[in-house]
Structure formats: structure tokens, C-alpha cells
Design a protein around this motif. Structure first.
Motif, PDB file in Angstrom:
ATOM      1  N   TYR A  31       0.795  -1.228   0.000  1.00 26.18           N
ATOM      2  CA  TYR A  31       0.000   0.000   0.000  1.00 26.18           C
ATOM      3  C   TYR A  31       0.831   1.283   0.000  1.00 26.18           C
ATOM      4  O   TYR A  31       0.380   2.299  -0.524  1.00 26.18           O
ATOM      5  CB  TYR A  31      -0.971  -0.008   1.180  1.00 26.18           C
ATOM      6  N   LEU A  32       2.020   1.255   0.556  1.00 26.55           N
ATOM      7  CA  LEU A  32       2.849   2.456   0.574  1.00 26.55           C
ATOM      8  C   LEU A  32       3.692   2.613  -0.683  1.00 26.55           C
ATOM      9  O   LEU A  32       3.919   3.730  -1.151  1.00 26.55           O
ATOM     10  CB  LEU A  32       3.745   2.475   1.815  1.00 26.55           C
ATOM     11  N   LEU A  33       4.160   1.498  -1.223  1.00 28.50           N
ATOM     12  CA  LEU A  33       5.019   1.539  -2.401  1.00 28.50           C
ATOM     13  C   LEU A  33       4.316   1.022  -3.659  1.00 28.50           C
ATOM     14  O   LEU A  33       4.949   0.919  -4.713  1.00 28.50           O
ATOM     15  CB  LEU A  33       6.294   0.734  -2.153  1.00 28.50           C
ATOM     16  N   ASN A  34       3.051   0.660  -3.515  1.00 30.04           N
ATOM     17  CA  ASN A  34       2.263   0.165  -4.646  1.00 30.04           C
ATOM     18  C   ASN A  34       2.938  -1.034  -5.322  1.00 30.04           C
ATOM     19  O   ASN A  34       3.047  -1.099  -6.542  1.00 30.04           O
ATOM     20  CB  ASN A  34       1.980   1.283  -5.650  1.00 30.04           C
ATOM     21  N   ASP A  35       3.409  -1.974  -4.491  1.00 27.81           N
ATOM     22  CA  ASP A  35       4.110  -3.152  -4.988  1.00 27.81           C
ATOM     23  C   ASP A  35       3.512  -4.411  -4.338  1.00 27.81           C
ATOM     24  O   ASP A  35       3.909  -4.794  -3.242  1.00 27.81           O
ATOM     25  CB  ASP A  35       5.601  -3.037  -4.669  1.00 27.81           C
ATOM     26  N   PRO A  36       2.566  -5.068  -5.011  1.00 31.92           N
ATOM     27  CA  PRO A  36       1.877  -6.207  -4.396  1.00 31.92           C
ATOM     28  C   PRO A  36       2.617  -7.545  -4.481  1.00 31.92           C
ATOM     29  O   PRO A  36       2.104  -8.556  -4.018  1.00 31.92           O
ATOM     30  CB  PRO A  36       0.573  -6.285  -5.192  1.00 31.92           C
ATOM     31  N   GLN A  37       3.817  -7.563  -5.009  1.00 33.56           N
ATOM     32  CA  GLN A  37       4.495  -8.848  -5.224  1.00 33.56           C
ATOM     33  C   GLN A  37       4.771  -9.605  -3.925  1.00 33.56           C
ATOM     34  O   GLN A  37       4.732 -10.822  -3.898  1.00 33.56           O
ATOM     35  CB  GLN A  37       5.780  -8.661  -6.016  1.00 33.56           C
ATOM     36  N   TYR A  38       5.049  -8.902  -2.825  1.00 34.58           N
ATOM     37  CA  TYR A  38       5.359  -9.590  -1.576  1.00 34.58           C
ATOM     38  C   TYR A  38       4.121 -10.219  -0.955  1.00 34.58           C
ATOM     39  O   TYR A  38       4.196 -11.285  -0.335  1.00 34.58           O
ATOM     40  CB  TYR A  38       6.044  -8.639  -0.589  1.00 34.58           C
ATOM     41  N   VAL A  39       2.973  -9.554  -1.109  1.00 32.92           N
ATOM     42  CA  VAL A  39       1.724 -10.145  -0.624  1.00 32.92           C
ATOM     43  C   VAL A  39       1.421 -11.402  -1.422  1.00 32.92           C
ATOM     44  O   VAL A  39       1.024 -12.430  -0.865  1.00 32.92           O
ATOM     45  CB  VAL A  39       0.560  -9.130  -0.708  1.00 32.92           C
ATOM     46  N   LYS A  40       1.626 -11.347  -2.715  1.00 30.47           N
ATOM     47  CA  LYS A  40       1.406 -12.529  -3.553  1.00 30.47           C
ATOM     48  C   LYS A  40       2.378 -13.641  -3.185  1.00 30.47           C
ATOM     49  O   LYS A  40       2.018 -14.818  -3.157  1.00 30.47           O
ATOM     50  CB  LYS A  40       1.563 -12.165  -5.030  1.00 30.47           C
ATOM     51  N   LEU A  41       3.607 -13.276  -2.895  1.00 28.28           N
ATOM     52  CA  LEU A  41       4.637 -14.256  -2.556  1.00 28.28           C
ATOM     53  C   LEU A  41       4.375 -14.924  -1.207  1.00 28.28           C
ATOM     54  O   LEU A  41       4.546 -16.135  -1.061  1.00 28.28           O
ATOM     55  CB  LEU A  41       6.015 -13.575  -2.541  1.00 28.28           C
ATOM     56  N   LEU A  42       3.939 -14.162  -0.215  1.00 28.55           N
ATOM     57  CA  LEU A  42       3.744 -14.687   1.141  1.00 28.55           C
ATOM     58  C   LEU A  42       2.329 -15.178   1.410  1.00 28.55           C
ATOM     59  O   LEU A  42       2.107 -15.939   2.352  1.00 28.55           O
ATOM     60  CB  LEU A  42       4.096 -13.608   2.177  1.00 28.55           C
ATOM     61  N   GLY A  43       1.369 -14.742   0.616  1.00 30.97           N
ATOM     62  CA  GLY A  43      -0.031 -15.051   0.886  1.00 30.97           C
ATOM     63  C   GLY A  43      -0.362 -16.527   0.849  1.00 30.97           C
ATOM     64  O   GLY A  43      -0.988 -17.058   1.773  1.00 30.97           O
ATOM     65  N   MET A  44       0.019 -17.214  -0.201  1.00 27.67           N
ATOM     66  CA  MET A  44      -0.311 -18.631  -0.341  1.00 27.67           C
ATOM     67  C   MET A  44       0.370 -19.496   0.731  1.00 27.67           C
ATOM     68  O   MET A  44      -0.304 -20.303   1.377  1.00 27.67           O
ATOM     69  CB  MET A  44       0.045 -19.134  -1.738  1.00 27.67           C
ATOM     70  N   PRO A  45       1.679 -19.339   0.967  1.00 29.67           N
ATOM     71  CA  PRO A  45       2.286 -20.146   2.036  1.00 29.67           C
ATOM     72  C   PRO A  45       1.644 -19.881   3.394  1.00 29.67           C
ATOM     73  O   PRO A  45       1.411 -20.812   4.165  1.00 29.67           O
ATOM     74  CB  PRO A  45       3.756 -19.727   2.029  1.00 29.67           C
ATOM     75  N   HIS A  46       1.341 -18.616   3.680  1.00 32.64           N
ATOM     76  CA  HIS A  46       0.702 -18.314   4.956  1.00 32.64           C
ATOM     77  C   HIS A  46      -0.675 -18.978   5.039  1.00 32.64           C
ATOM     78  O   HIS A  46      -1.033 -19.543   6.079  1.00 32.64           O
ATOM     79  CB  HIS A  46       0.560 -16.802   5.178  1.00 32.64           C
ATOM     80  N   GLY A  47      -1.434 -18.929   3.967  1.00 33.94           N
ATOM     81  CA  GLY A  47      -2.753 -19.559   3.958  1.00 33.94           C
ATOM     82  C   GLY A  47      -2.674 -21.057   4.200  1.00 33.94           C
ATOM     83  O   GLY A  47      -3.455 -21.616   4.972  1.00 33.94           O
TER      84      GLY A  47
END
Length: 100
Positions: A31-47
Motif C-alpha cells: 500500500y505504501l510503495l504500490n508493490d503487491p508482489q510480496y503479498v502474492k509471494l507470502l499469501g499462499m504459504p501463509h494460507g
């Protein structure tokens, strides 16, 4: 030895770390840097770790003789930042110490 308790302890640790990384690093970067790649990278393993944590908690409920309040606490800890670390200290570490 790999028991469900040891697998649960490892899953709880990894789930907690992935949740903290997701909340405090990946989301602000998104949200601050407008870069969603880390959420995509960490989202599935966390889920997957979250689902594993909940499933293992259900599997261990009777074996560890958790009452209703303890079980609800274990489940709620998975949605509170640092919650799984509390569960490790309060519920799981005493079991490990008793085995030694």
C-alpha cells in the motif's frame, strides 16, 4: 521423532512468522510503495500454514486434553499477531519440557 505435536509446533512457528511478515512487511510495501508482489509471494504459504495449524489443532485437541476455553484460545491465536508464539510458551513448551 516426528509426532503430530512436533509438526504442530513447527507449523505454529512458521504460521506466526509468515503472518508477521505478511502484516508488517508485505502489506505496508503493497500500500505504501504500490508493490503487491510480496503479498502474492507470502499469501499462499501463509494460507496453507494457517489451514495446517487449524487442522492440527483439531487433531490434537483430545490428545492434549484441551478444554473448550483452551481450544478456542489456540484457534484464536492463529489470527492474532504473535498469537502462535504465546501458544508455544503457554501450552506447548510445558509439554516438551515434560517429555525431557
Amino acid at each position: 521423532m516426528f509426532s503430530f505435536l512436533n509438526i504442530f509446533r513447527i507449523t505454529a512457528l512458521l504460521e506466526g512468522v509468515s503472518y508477521i511478515l505478511l502484516l508488517f512487511i508485505a502489506t505496508p510495501v503493497k500500500y505504501l510503495l504500490n508493490d503487491p508482489q510480496y503479498v502474492k509471494l507470502l499469501g499462499m504459504p501463509h494460507g496453507l500454514l494457517f489451514i495446517g495449524y487449524v487442522v492440527l489443532a483439531f487433531m490434537l485437541k483430545n490428545e492434549l486434553k484441551w478444554n473448550q476455553k483452551q481450544f478456542i484460545t489456540v484457534l484464536l491465536a492463529s489470527i492474532i499477531p504473535f498469537g502462535t508464539f504465546y501458544i508455544e510458551k503457554k501450552y506447548l513448551k510445558p509439554l516438551r519440557d515434560a517429555e525431557l
